[in-house]
Scaffold this active site. Structure first.
Site, PDB file in Angstrom:
ATOM      1  N   ARG A 132       0.847  -1.196   0.000  1.00 36.25           N
ATOM      2  CA  ARG A 132       0.000   0.000   0.000  1.00 36.25           C
ATOM      3  C   ARG A 132       0.888   1.254   0.000  1.00 36.25           C
ATOM      4  O   ARG A 132       1.969   1.263   0.619  1.00 36.25           O
ATOM      5  CB  ARG A 132      -0.848  -0.030   1.271  1.00 36.25           C
ATOM      6  CG  ARG A 132      -1.814   1.117   1.476  1.00 36.25           C
ATOM      7  CD  ARG A 132      -3.014   1.015   0.609  1.00 36.25           C
ATOM      8  NE  ARG A 132      -4.141   1.816   1.076  1.00 36.25           N
ATOM      9  CZ  ARG A 132      -5.163   2.139   0.285  1.00 36.25           C
ATOM     10  NH1 ARG A 132      -5.189   1.754  -0.980  1.00 36.25           N
ATOM     11  NH2 ARG A 132      -6.172   2.828   0.757  1.00 36.25           N
ATOM     12  N   THR A 173      -9.653   0.507  -9.201  1.00 31.51           N
ATOM     13  CA  THR A 173      -8.733  -0.493  -8.700  1.00 31.51           C
ATOM     14  C   THR A 173      -8.812  -1.639  -9.684  1.00 31.51           C
ATOM     15  O   THR A 173      -9.710  -1.678 -10.494  1.00 31.51           O
ATOM     16  CB  THR A 173      -9.247  -0.891  -7.286  1.00 31.51           C
ATOM     17  OG1 THR A 173      -9.236   0.276  -6.484  1.00 31.51           O
ATOM     18  CG2 THR A 173      -8.452  -1.986  -6.641  1.00 31.51           C
ATOM     19  N   THR A 183      -4.070  -0.567  -7.094  1.00 28.51           N
ATOM     20  CA  THR A 183      -4.909   0.583  -7.422  1.00 28.51           C
ATOM     21  C   THR A 183      -4.151   1.901  -7.508  1.00 28.51           C
ATOM     22  O   THR A 183      -3.079   2.058  -6.932  1.00 28.51           O
ATOM     23  CB  THR A 183      -6.018   0.725  -6.333  1.00 28.51           C
ATOM     24  OG1 THR A 183      -6.923   1.741  -6.721  1.00 28.51           O
ATOM     25  CG2 THR A 183      -5.450   1.066  -4.972  1.00 28.51           C
ATOM     26  N   ASN A 226      -6.383   4.332  -6.832  1.00 20.57           N
ATOM     27  CA  ASN A 226      -7.584   4.842  -6.187  1.00 20.57           C
ATOM     28  C   ASN A 226      -8.631   5.130  -7.253  1.00 20.57           C
ATOM     29  O   ASN A 226      -9.266   4.209  -7.737  1.00 20.57           O
ATOM     30  CB  ASN A 226      -7.324   6.055  -5.297  1.00 20.57           C
ATOM     31  CG  ASN A 226      -8.512   6.318  -4.364  1.00 20.57           C
ATOM     32  OD1 ASN A 226      -9.259   5.389  -4.064  1.00 20.57           O
ATOM     33  ND2 ASN A 226      -8.699   7.539  -3.919  1.00 20.57           N
ATOM     34  N   GLU A 240      -4.325   8.290  -3.695  1.00 21.23           N
ATOM     35  CA  GLU A 240      -4.694   7.453  -2.549  1.00 21.23           C
ATOM     36  C   GLU A 240      -4.834   8.244  -1.256  1.00 21.23           C
ATOM     37  O   GLU A 240      -5.438   7.754  -0.297  1.00 21.23           O
ATOM     38  CB  GLU A 240      -3.621   6.371  -2.374  1.00 21.23           C
ATOM     39  CG  GLU A 240      -4.147   5.023  -1.995  1.00 21.23           C
ATOM     40  CD  GLU A 240      -4.894   4.345  -3.125  1.00 21.23           C
ATOM     41  OE1 GLU A 240      -6.103   4.158  -2.993  1.00 21.23           O
ATOM     42  OE2 GLU A 240      -4.247   4.019  -4.134  1.00 21.23           O
ATOM     43  N   GLY A 278     -13.614  -1.654  -6.751  1.00 22.59           N
ATOM     44  CA  GLY A 278     -14.941  -1.118  -6.399  1.00 22.59           C
ATOM     45  C   GLY A 278     -14.971  -0.291  -5.135  1.00 22.59           C
ATOM     46  O   GLY A 278     -16.045  -0.101  -4.562  1.00 22.59           O
ATOM     47  N   GLY A 279     -13.794   0.188  -4.661  1.00 23.46           N
ATOM     48  CA  GLY A 279     -13.800   1.052  -3.474  1.00 23.46           C
ATOM     49  C   GLY A 279     -14.468   0.350  -2.306  1.00 23.46           C
ATOM     50  O   GLY A 279     -14.228  -0.838  -2.036  1.00 23.46           O
TER      51      GLY A 279
HETATM   52  N1  GLY Z   1      -8.557   3.016  -2.999  1.00 23.00           N
HETATM   53  C1  GLY Z   1      -9.607   2.155  -2.640  1.00 23.00           C
HETATM   54  C2  GLY Z   1      -9.262   1.281  -1.490  1.00 23.00           C
HETATM   55  O1  GLY Z   1      -8.096   1.033  -1.250  1.00 23.00           O
HETATM   56  O2  GLY Z   1     -10.138   0.829  -0.812  1.00 23.00           O
END
Ligand code: GLY
Length: 568
Positions: free
Chosen positions: A97, A380, A398, A400, A419, A472-473
């Site tokens: 991340r 993502t 992702t 974001n 992000e 899909g967030g």
């Molecule tokens: N950027 C979306 C997530 O990491 O949940």
């Protein structure tokens, strides 16, 4: 199901790695586009393992799926290492991340009156976290790769240099994004200089990105953090008021973490631990559903007598569970390197048994009453790969939003993430996905922002039963939950399970259920009568699923996306 066969590009890896080692007989993939699918198959056929395939596909998607595939973003990889002796050692998780730059601070996106500055965390130079993707793929390869790093990057370089044919959804997303970012950044953005030529059916080349990938191929993953690419990235940041420095890049590390593992129905659900909320949330949902199954069965029986559809009852039931899960998410979840996240407590049977006590089967629980529990403690992309040796990779990464911050690193040709918006910019203020957060997810230097990404593996009897994930967030969590339930409880086929209508509720907005694809009119009317607001969500995931049951392997890509899957 293999939707399309890609002729273009076939043989790249075989040519580069020399000989055809052995034909895999029981491998599968479910990938988000035809190019990553083609390359994954070639790597596996060339004798590469699931991690080799993931590395090659990860870099290819950075070229052919530029709205989400990336080297300027970050992600998570859940792995299953079949050869490890005991079950716990088979399950691994790599956190790559993004991190907040060292210069970031709690009120970064607030003005002098303490109001959130619109779009500052989403568009432009201050929206990016320190990218983790190259380090993640590098570290996965260092530990498990069997084919040479350089060979695995060759297909991506080829697609960047010689071009790939642009799909309709990619061309459409690029047009939408260009309009969306207009006037949202205080500084000029160079997105259009690089991506306005994304035209459906036309060849799209990225010469600067090809050069970047060549440097990374030759010098290894560290090049991105210390070499010419790092220099170009910092130069881009300095063009305006970007926060990422060379020091940020040099000190970035991906982290091997223990995945979150939940026992459920004689299986292990292996998924993303914090800084993702995904694994905890999915396990909470599955376990709460199991605890309330007798109540659900009873409600379904009664509903039948009253002519109420199963879909209405289940949608309401899921919304009740999801409310509680997203309340916990907002309060407890954040970067475990900065705070204690009570993962085990949150997924414990004891805690969840208390949590389900207030679930109402036939009316909506009042939103204000749903607080985090107390203990006595869009864009993502995801891919799923299973190799013939039984190793699996479930990877979600992702930028974001689609195309991230709109900032392209000049000379290096890649997009930067946005992000930073996944942090809680101000307590109680929703991010782009409508989810709120508090102290646990406030901005701090070098902290990782909370995620919903949930690359998941379901293991049974020491083997992989399912590899699943989706973009899909905040809907990632509920999409993965419903896909697991669709296969393992509803008995759907793999393709039916990914294509089925999904519903989503996340506590806020109050009583809102989003869905995709269309719900029957009677279902909508019945839910509206209960008091729900219904909202069609045009983008609700792109599930990539592999299932092995009773020795049979199957794979499916979501009809909502442009994915390709195959068993071979
Ligand atoms: N950027 C979306 C997530 O990491 O949940």
């Amino acid at each position: 199901m293999l939707k399309k066969r890609v002729v273009w590009g076939l043989g790249i890896v075989l040519l580069l790695t020399g000989s055809f080692v052995s034909a895999a007989k029981s491998a599968a993939y479910a990938m988000p586009d035809e190019y990553s699918a083609s390359v994954t198959k070639q790597v596996l056929l060339a004798g590469g393992n699931a991690v080799d395939a993931a590395v090659a596909a990860g870099f290819v998607l950075a070229v052919t799926y530029p709205e989400a595939g990336n080297i300027g973003g970050g992600g998570f990889m859940t792995l299953f290492h079949a050869k490890a002796k005991n079950t716990a050692d088979k399950m691994l998780f790599l956190d790559y991340r993004e991190k907040a730059p060292k210069a970031a601070f709690k009120s970064l996106y607030l003005d002098k009156d303490n109001n959130v500055i619109p779009y500052r965390s989403l568009v432009g130079y201050q929206a990016s976290g320190v990218p983790g993707t190259v380090m993640g793929l590098w570290m996965a390869h260092q530990r498990f790769g069997s084919l040479p790093w350089k060979a695995l990057l060759a297909p991506a370089i080829q697609y960047a240099q010689s071009g790939f044919v642009v799909s309709k959804p990619l061309a459409q997303t690029a047009v939408w994004y260009q309009k969306w970012i207009a006037n949202k950044s205080k500084d000029p953005l160079n997105f259009a200089d690089y991506f306005s030529d994304l035209k459906e059916g036309e060849l799209f080349k990225q010469p600067e990105l090809a050069k970047t990938l060549k440097r990374i191929a030759k010098e290894g993953g560290e090049e991105f953090y210390r070499g010419e690419t790092a220099r170009l990235l910092v130069k881009e940041m300095q063009r305006y008021d970007g926060l990422i420095t060379l020091n940020d890049l040099q000190s970035y590390q991906a982290v091997w973490r223990t995945p979150v593992v939940g026992e459920w129905q004689g299986r292990q659900i292996v998924s993303a631990p914090p800084p993702s909320s995904g694994g905890v949330a999915i396990i909470q949902l599955l376990k709460m559903k199991a605890l309330l199954q007798p109540k659900l069965d009873h409600a379904l029986e009664e509903g039948k007598k009253q002519g109420l559809s199963e879909q209405v009852i289940k949608t309401h039931f899921y919304a009740e569970l999801e409310k509680r899960v997203y309340a916990d998410r907002a309060f407890y979840l954040g970067d475990p390197d900065f705070m204690d996240v009570p993962v085990e407590a949150l997924i414990s049977d004891e805690y969840l048994a208390k949590r389900v006590q207030t679930v109402l089967m036939d009316e909506i629980s009042e939103t204000k009453q749903i607080r985090y529990g107390k203990f006595e403690s869009p864009e993502t992309t995801h891919f799923s790969i299973l190799d013939a040796q039984g190793n699996a990779v479930s990877n979600t990464y992702t930028l974001n939003m689609p195309f991230g911050s709109g900032v392209v690193v000049t000379g290096a040709g890649f997009l930067m993430n946005n992000e930073m918006d996944d942090f809680s910019t101000k307590p109680g203020v929703a991010n782009i996905f409508g989810v709120v957060g508090g102290k646990a997810n406030e901005i701090a230097p070098e902290k990782r922002m909370l995620s919903s990404m949930s690359p998941t593996i379901v293991a049974k009897d020491g083997e992989v039963e399912m590899v699943v994930g989706t973009p899909g967030g905040s809907t990632i969590i509920t999409s993965v939950f419903q896909t697991i339930v669709n296969v393992l409880e509803e008995g759907m086929s793999t393709q039916q399970a990914v294509d089925a209508t999904r519903v989503h509720h996340q506590l806020l907005p109050k009583d809102q259920i989003s869905y995709n694809p269309e719900l029957p009119l009677e279902t909508k009317e019945a839910l509206t009568l209960m008091g729900y607001q219904l909202k069609k969500n045009n983008y609700m995931g792109d599930v990539q699923l592999i299932v092995r049951q009773n020795g049979d392997l199957s794979a499916a890509s979501d009809k909502r996306g442009r994915g390709v899957s195959e068993v071979f």
